[in-house]
Structures are given as C-alpha cells and as structure tokens.
Design a protein around this motif. Sequence first.
Motif, mmCIF file in Angstrom:
data_model
loop_
_atom_site.group_PDB
_atom_site.id
_atom_site.type_symbol
_atom_site.label_atom_id
_atom_site.label_comp_id
_atom_site.label_asym_id
_atom_site.label_seq_id
_atom_site.Cartn_x
_atom_site.Cartn_y
_atom_site.Cartn_z
ATOM 1 N N GLN A 64 2.178 12.771 -35.308
ATOM 2 C CA GLN A 64 3.006 11.924 -34.453
ATOM 3 C C GLN A 64 4.164 11.306 -35.240
ATOM 4 O O GLN A 64 5.298 11.246 -34.753
ATOM 5 C CB GLN A 64 2.160 10.814 -33.824
ATOM 6 C CG GLN A 64 2.918 9.937 -32.825
ATOM 7 C CD GLN A 64 3.469 10.722 -31.644
ATOM 8 O OE1 GLN A 64 2.715 11.339 -30.907
ATOM 9 N NE2 GLN A 64 4.789 10.718 -31.465
ATOM 10 N N ASP A 67 6.692 14.048 -35.690
ATOM 11 C CA ASP A 67 7.431 14.318 -34.444
ATOM 12 C C ASP A 67 8.481 13.244 -34.198
ATOM 13 O O ASP A 67 9.603 13.536 -33.755
ATOM 14 C CB ASP A 67 6.466 14.394 -33.259
ATOM 15 C CG ASP A 67 5.644 15.677 -33.252
ATOM 16 O OD1 ASP A 67 6.042 16.640 -33.942
ATOM 17 O OD2 ASP A 67 4.611 15.722 -32.560
ATOM 18 N N SER A 293 8.024 9.380 -22.178
ATOM 19 C CA SER A 293 8.371 9.347 -23.598
ATOM 20 C C SER A 293 7.131 8.881 -24.361
ATOM 21 O O SER A 293 6.014 9.161 -23.955
ATOM 22 C CB SER A 293 9.550 8.403 -23.830
ATOM 23 O OG SER A 293 9.184 7.079 -23.477
ATOM 24 N N ASP A 294 7.318 8.129 -25.460
ATOM 25 C CA ASP A 294 6.155 7.611 -26.175
ATOM 26 C C ASP A 294 5.621 6.320 -25.560
ATOM 27 O O ASP A 294 4.684 5.718 -26.077
ATOM 28 C CB ASP A 294 6.476 7.408 -27.658
ATOM 29 C CG ASP A 294 7.552 6.351 -27.893
ATOM 30 O OD1 ASP A 294 8.001 5.712 -26.922
ATOM 31 O OD2 ASP A 294 7.972 6.173 -29.048
ATOM 32 N N LYS A 327 10.593 14.200 -22.872
ATOM 33 C CA LYS A 327 9.129 14.182 -22.841
ATOM 34 C C LYS A 327 8.592 13.942 -24.257
ATOM 35 O O LYS A 327 8.896 14.675 -25.185
ATOM 36 C CB LYS A 327 8.575 15.490 -22.291
ATOM 37 C CG LYS A 327 7.050 15.513 -22.169
ATOM 38 C CD LYS A 327 6.561 16.774 -21.497
ATOM 39 C CE LYS A 327 5.032 16.812 -21.437
ATOM 40 N NZ LYS A 327 4.472 15.652 -20.721
ATOM 41 N N GLY A 328 7.831 12.891 -24.424
ATOM 42 C CA GLY A 328 7.250 12.558 -25.714
ATOM 43 C C GLY A 328 8.238 11.989 -26.720
ATOM 44 O O GLY A 328 7.894 11.808 -27.889
#
Length: 416
Positions: A64, A67, A293-294, A327-328
């Motif tokens: 994470q 990323d 998102s996060d 996304k993310g």
Amino acid sequence: MTKQVAAIIVAGGRGSRLASSDDDRPKQYRTLAGRPVLTYTLEQFLDHPAISKVLVVRHADDLQLYDNAIADLKVPATDRLLTSVEGGATRQASVYAGLNALQYSECGVVLIHDAARPFVTHDAITAVIERLQQGAKAVLSAIPVVDTLKRANADTHSLSTVDRKGLWAAQTPQGFDLKTIWEAHQQALQSGRTDSTDDTAVAEWAGHQIELADGNADNFKITSPADLERARKIMEMTNQIEPPRPLAGSHALAGLGDVRMGTGYDVHAFDTGDAVILGGISIPHDRKLKGHSDADVVLHAITDAVLGAIGDGDIGTHFPPSDPKWKGAASDQFLHDAIRRVEDKGGRIAHIDATIICELPKIGPHRERMRQAIADICALPVSRVSVKATTSERLGFTGRKEGIASIAAVTVRLPF
C-alpha cells in the motif's frame, strides 16, 4: 552496440534508525514536501532518457505504501515502470530477487540504486551508463573522501590518522553488465555469503574489476532524523518547497489581504480490512474505510475546505468517483491539486483545522504524526495544522462504529 538499460530501486529496508513512536514508516516512504522519498527517487530514473525499465524491490508488507508512492509520480511511467517484486531478508537477497525478475527482459546492463537516495542527479546516472556502454562490467558512482579520517584503537583508546589518498565514498547507482552481476550474486549465495552491503562488494568478491564514475555530494542516503532534516533543507534551497514563514512579519502573508475561510465535511463507512487511512497516514485497525479512493476522510474534508475558500467547486467536481482513474488513489493527490488552484490565484494556505469524529480507532496516539503528514503535504509548518478528535457519545452512525466523519476549516489568503 548500445545496450538497453534497466534500473533496480532497492526499497525493502525497514529504516530502524529513523523509526520513532509517532512515525514508523520506512525511510523510503517518509515525506518530503508532501511526497514520499521513493517518489522523488523514481522520478529521476523514469525521467532519464537512457533508461528503458525501472523495477522496484519492496518489502512484502509495503504494497500500500508503494502504491501511494507511485500514485504521486509527476512523470509518465508508461510501461517503463515494471510491476514491483518482493525482496528478501537482506539487501543482497533483495537485489538478487530484482536481478532474477530482469532475466527475461531485453536489457543488457542494470543500475542498482538505493530508494533512500532521492537527490541522485541525471549527470551521475549518465556517468555510470556511459562507462557501461563503453564496455565496463562494473561501475561505482563515488566521491573522493575529503575529510581527515581517524582510526580508533579500542584497547588503548588512542587515535591514528588514516591516509585518505585514493579513498572514495561509495554511492549508488552502481552499474553492471546484467549477466555478470546476476552470476556474481548466484555464486555468492551458493557460497553462503549474504552480508554484502552493496553490489560492487559482490562483484569484487567474484573477481571483477570496478571502475569509478563521478558521484555527487548531495546524493546522500537518508538513514537518520538529521538526514531527513537535511533533505528537507535541500528541498527548500532548490525551491522545490517553500520554507515555512511565521505569520508575524511575513511579507508573503502580509501582502495577501483577502482572507478567506472554507469548510469541508466527509464521511466514509467501514469495510473489511486491517487499517484506516486518516490524514495521510495508515493506522492499524480491524477494519478499513470504504471508498473509491483510499477513503481518507480527513484529507477529503480539508480538500473541500480549500476549494470552498476559493469558490472552486468540491472534490467530486474535480475527481468524480465515476472515473476509474481515481480508484484506490492516494488522497494527497486531491489536496495537492486544491493547493495548486490556490497558488494559481497567487494565494497561500495559512491554517488548517481538522476534527475527526469516531469511536475507534483512538486518534490521540497518532495525532502528531497526522499533523506532520498534513503539514508536509501542504508545505506548512506543523504549527499551522491542528488535528482534533471527538466521539459522538455513541449517537448516530459514528456512535454505532459504522464509519468515520471529519470536518475541516481552512484559512486561505489571496491578493485582492
């Protein structure tokens, strides 16, 4: 014949000398001007025209964090940034994992670089590549030792001067013919040697001659709090971040007479997971926050407050959840964009006040680390960032531990 060049960025270390009770992130993921150290390092290699592939070797627990670091890149990675690989128990094992991953690439030479050296220059990278393209099998980027060196005798407690003539301080990148260094690592591991602290040591052990290339004095490795502070000073001096200015007597703020205030609010429900992202940091928890998102409610609320202060829509306007691009995504991207919009108007953020509403996790132990992370993102002194926490007395969705909410107030100063 010119060979294609790959770069391995070694990012699997734990950085125990930099760890503290309020920030346990490895050194390569600490922030400079709001972005991880690794992000700056990657940009230097991805932006170099002679490098075809870049591969990061990371710790198994850091996916994470990794990323988030690559989400902050300001240079196009395209297909040059390969899928990261997990490292081993030692630096030597991690490099070997990276070399194995490159065996089927079209690259003939490889540069190996420490993730925690973000100030490597294009000139230093080019100097190593040129030696390799000229036929060298192993090249070390280094600088001559200029300080007087002393050797201490542990028994007599006496000192003796060491002749520094011919001594060089090793840096990275270190460059190699890919097949040569891969075979050297294989031989070292098969022989039980696993303690090499750099890759020229492996090449030397295997009998290869090392050539020198000019390094750079600022290409130091961040290993201690003092190193991190030095890195931040370099960022200030090179105008990559604005040095913090006190309000009293600050001509920059004093000249911005249009004082605005914006508010923001965000909420996210809990989902299955093992950590929540709040204020730009990861906090261990038995659940995570659900979002496109996060789901960092704190940064989302601050972003909306900044946009509200300048009358420029909200976070959903600029980063719609319907867009798969986000996304993310790490939420500091959204806040960076809002700050840019303030700066485009000639303004500055003056103060941030955020309140987190939840029953769990407990915010107190993480408050100062959160303040520092937000200050880093916004290039503010931490004294201009407030983070508070409260519960809703077990009332409503936060009281039932179904999610977390955040409210933020931001003061922005603009020219009239």
